[in-house]
Design an enzyme around this catalytic site. Structure first.
Site, PDB file in Angstrom:
ATOM      1  N   GLN A 517       0.817  -1.206   0.000  1.00  0.00           N
ATOM      2  CA  GLN A 517       0.000   0.000   0.000  1.00  0.00           C
ATOM      3  C   GLN A 517       0.854   1.261   0.000  1.00  0.00           C
ATOM      4  OE1 GLN A 517      -3.063   0.811  -0.433  1.00  0.00           O
ATOM      5  NE2 GLN A 517      -2.936   2.953   0.191  1.00  0.00           N
ATOM      6  N   GLU A 518       1.924   1.240   0.775  1.00  0.00           N
ATOM      7  CA  GLU A 518       2.739   2.443   0.942  1.00  0.00           C
ATOM      8  C   GLU A 518       3.513   2.816  -0.318  1.00  0.00           C
ATOM      9  OE1 GLU A 518       3.000   4.677   3.108  1.00  0.00           O
ATOM     10  OE2 GLU A 518       2.128   3.905   4.953  1.00  0.00           O
ATOM     11  N   SER A 519       4.166   1.857  -0.941  1.00  0.00           N
ATOM     12  CA  SER A 519       5.095   2.198  -2.025  1.00  0.00           C
ATOM     13  C   SER A 519       4.951   1.327  -3.256  1.00  0.00           C
ATOM     14  CB  SER A 519       6.537   2.068  -1.517  1.00  0.00           C
ATOM     15  OG  SER A 519       6.837   0.697  -1.232  1.00  0.00           O
ATOM     16  N   TYR A 626      -6.815   3.889   3.007  1.00  0.00           N
ATOM     17  CA  TYR A 626      -5.556   3.240   3.378  1.00  0.00           C
ATOM     18  C   TYR A 626      -5.822   2.002   4.234  1.00  0.00           C
ATOM     19  CZ  TYR A 626      -0.865   2.795   5.438  1.00  0.00           C
ATOM     20  OH  TYR A 626       0.351   2.317   5.863  1.00  0.00           O
TER      21      TYR A 626
END
Length: 637
Positions: A517-519, A626
């Site tokens: 999810q982050e990168s 998120y």
């Protein structure tokens, strides 16, 4: 028969010979590319040390290497002060299909404008050099080269924005002022935008252009409304119907709503009758007033006002109202507000889920639950077929298996090889080998600029072959193909994630989901806010976590190393889990929005909500999405 046997023997020997030749050729090619890579690194190091003779000797042996243009570019950049227009044009002609051409063009244009070589500037300028700074340079060059009126008109457009422009634009703007192009009316348009953007220093600067009492008074009234929104109640100050005055009124009403929604609504009712606001403005003001009324304890008035103005209500506003009902556990009101959504929104997975879930939560008595059971079960059954956050929730309520809908992309090795053979992709491959991810991304962007869906699917598989997972994932997004789970949810750096998951007692699938999810597994990913690496750590958080836990850490550049990034990220996430009693939903929300905000949201909901309702009621869209994505991704992993 003898002939046939001989033919078969000959064919077998031929095939063996062909395989041997191919193997020999592959080994030769492998040796050749390895040697070229070694020489390329030596050349780059020589250029960095300004050992130009050594560099040129090395460069001369690399004409066939895919990154040869980078050596030419590097040499030109170092010797730019000696370069001629012929040198630059020669490079642009030869390598115009590479990102290096744009980079060199920008460097050359900066040099030309710094030396007032405006005719040469115009010769080398192209519209794809996009920046306000170069827009100003270009108009200045046009003015100096004779196209004065056109340059002044274009410069005026650059001047009329509600924020300060780069200092490099000052010479162009000085010409506009000298030529008397900045009238009071033009200055007022910029002034009003500056105040609306709270750019007060710019607004004070612009006051010097107001020479007549009319505009001076307008400016005084405008800034008064911004500083004290109650001034909007002085109707005599805002009688005009110009776009700027209408913006002032909207600005005043929405600001006043924050502190006194009742009074703001009264003033708004008056202005609606005296001024003809367009539907977009009325819709914006409706949203501000409804939310302010609700926040200030006037829920009934807010609901009545919203009901009366449904034709102006946006989907965002209606969904906000639904989330307020969910966040308050007000289950009886969910269904009526769902009915007010447009049919295509109401039929989405999100609101289908809440149509069913709110019925379950509202059915307190057993008899009531029996009445809605079949309807709820039918909705859950349909949703459970999806690979999504709401589909997984529905599956869990039904106690059924999660559906992954895995459908691999059908792309041949020949298609992948064909794309890889392109000059741009050869450069990308070598840049990835040398760890120059920034240059590789630039090449990728240019090489894929005109791709269609099928091209993107091939590109995704090529990026997967190269273990460039971030680009593989994003290629699938561009293609709009969601069902190849292997490409969209890869398992890179597995030993690193396994080690840190075990050390911090975090489920491995959850740690993968966070990084996905982050990168999207981009080790050099950087956000606008400054977060870095696989787990998108802010340098301050990383430094504090590393120091507290004895993790070696020097500076933010370390966060581009997967081993360091995941170690610090997993340690920080463990701290959040500890803070929130091992609750992965709260820890995940805190990882995105900060633990203080999560504490506040918990206090506001009083701990009375089911987990799915708490997630749905998160007031930040980014954090809500998120958390839902991480939960869904962890299920997939």
């Amino acid at each position: 028969m003898k002939f046939k046997g001989f033919a078969l023997l000959f064919l077998a020997l031929f095939l063996l010979f062909s395989i041997a030749v191919k193997g020999w050729a592959d080994r030769e090619n492998r040796v050749d590319i390895d040697r070229q890579r070694e020489l390329y690194e030596q050349a780059v190091n020589a250029l960095a040390k300004r050992s130009l003779r050594q560099f040129q000797d090395l460069k001369s042996s690399l004409h066939d290497y895919p990154l040869y243009p980078y050596l030419e570019y590097g040499e030109l950049s170092v010797l730019l002060h000696h370069a001629t227009t012929g040198d630059i044009q020669g490079f642009l002609d030869k390598y115009g299909d590479t990102p290096l051409a744009t980079r060199l063009r920008i460097q050359w244009l900066e040099r030309l404008q710094g030396r007032d070589r405006w005719r040469d500037f115009l010769a080398f300028y192209t519209p794809d050099v996009k920046s306000t700074e170069f827009d100003c340079f270009y108009q200045r060059a046009r003015y100096r080269s004779g196209a004065r009126q056109e340059a002044l008109e274009a410069g005026l457009v650059l001047w009329q924005v509600g924020q300060s422009q780069p200092e490099s634009c000052d010479p162009l703007f000085h010409i506009l002022i000298q030529q008397g192009m900045i009238t009071e009316e033009i200055a007022w348009k910029r002034y009003s935008q500056a105040v609306l953007n709270h750019q007060y220093q710019l607004a004070r600067y612009l006051e010097r252009f107001f020479k007549t009492p009319k505009y001076r008074l307008q400016a005084q009234n405008f800034i008064s409304v911004d500083r004290n929104s109650r001034v909007i109640g002085n109707y005599n100050l805002f009688k005009e119907h110009t776009p700027e005055v209408m913006l002032v009124i909207e600005h005043g009403i929405t600001h006043l709503a924050h502190t006194n929604s009742d009074l703001a609504l009264n003033h708004w009712n008056r202005y609606q009758h005296s001024h003809d606001f367009d539907p977009a403005a009325r819709s914006r003001i409706l949203a501000r007033l409804v939310k302010a009324l609700y926040e200030q304890g006037h829920q009934k008035a807010a609901d009545n006002y919203l009901d009366e103005s449904l034709d102006l209500a946006t989907v965002d506003l209606l969904e906000w109202r639904l989330r307020r009902a969910i966040g308050e556990g007000d289950w009886p009101t969910v269904a009526p507000w769902l009915e007010k959504l447009p049919p295509e929104i109401r039929s989405s997975s999100r609101w289908q889920y809440w149509q069913a879930r709110s019925q379950v939560l509202n059915a307190i008595e057993p008899g009531q639950f029996d009445a809605v059971h079949n309807h709820v079960h039918a909705i859950y059954e349909q949703l459970s077929k999806e690979r999504s956050y709401y589909g997984f929730l529905a599956s869990e309520w039904l106690e059924s298996t999660h559906q992954m809908q895995h459908q691999p992309v059908t792309v041949s090795e020949q298609q992948i090889d064909s794309m890889a053979a392109g000059s741009g992709f050869q450069r990308i491959r070598e840049l990835l080998f040398h760890g120059d991810l920034l240059a590789a991304r630039r090449e990728w962007q240019l090489a894929t600029a005109d791709f269609n869906e099928q091209n993107w699917l091939v590109a995704a598989n090529l990026a997967k072959r190269w273990q460039w997972h971030n680009k593989a994932i994003m290629s699938m997004v561009h293609a709009g193909y969601w069902n190849d789970i292997d490409i969209r949810f890869p398992l890179p750096y597995t030993p690193v994630f396994e080690k840190n998951a075990e050390k911090n007692d975090i489920p491995l699938n959850l740690l993968f989901a966070l990084s996905r999810q982050e990168s999207a597994f981009g080790p050099d990913a950087a956000s606008v806010a400054g977060a870095r690496g696989l787990m998108q750590l802010m340098p301050g958080t990383a430094s504090q976590t590393a120091r507290k836990n004895g993790i070696p850490y020097t500076n933010s550049k370390d966060l581009e190393q997967p081993e360091i990034n995941v170690r610090i990220g997993a340690t920080y996430y463990r701290e959040l889990l500890d803070r929130f009693d091992n609750n992965r939903i709260l820890a995940t929300a805190a990882y995105n929005a900060g633990p203080q905000r999560v504490d506040r949201w918990l206090n506001e909901t009083g701990g009375r909500l089911p987990f799915d309702a708490w997630v749905e009621a998160i007031p930040f869209l980014e954090t809500r999405n998120y958390v839902q994505n991480v939960l869904a991704f962890s299920t997939i992993y």
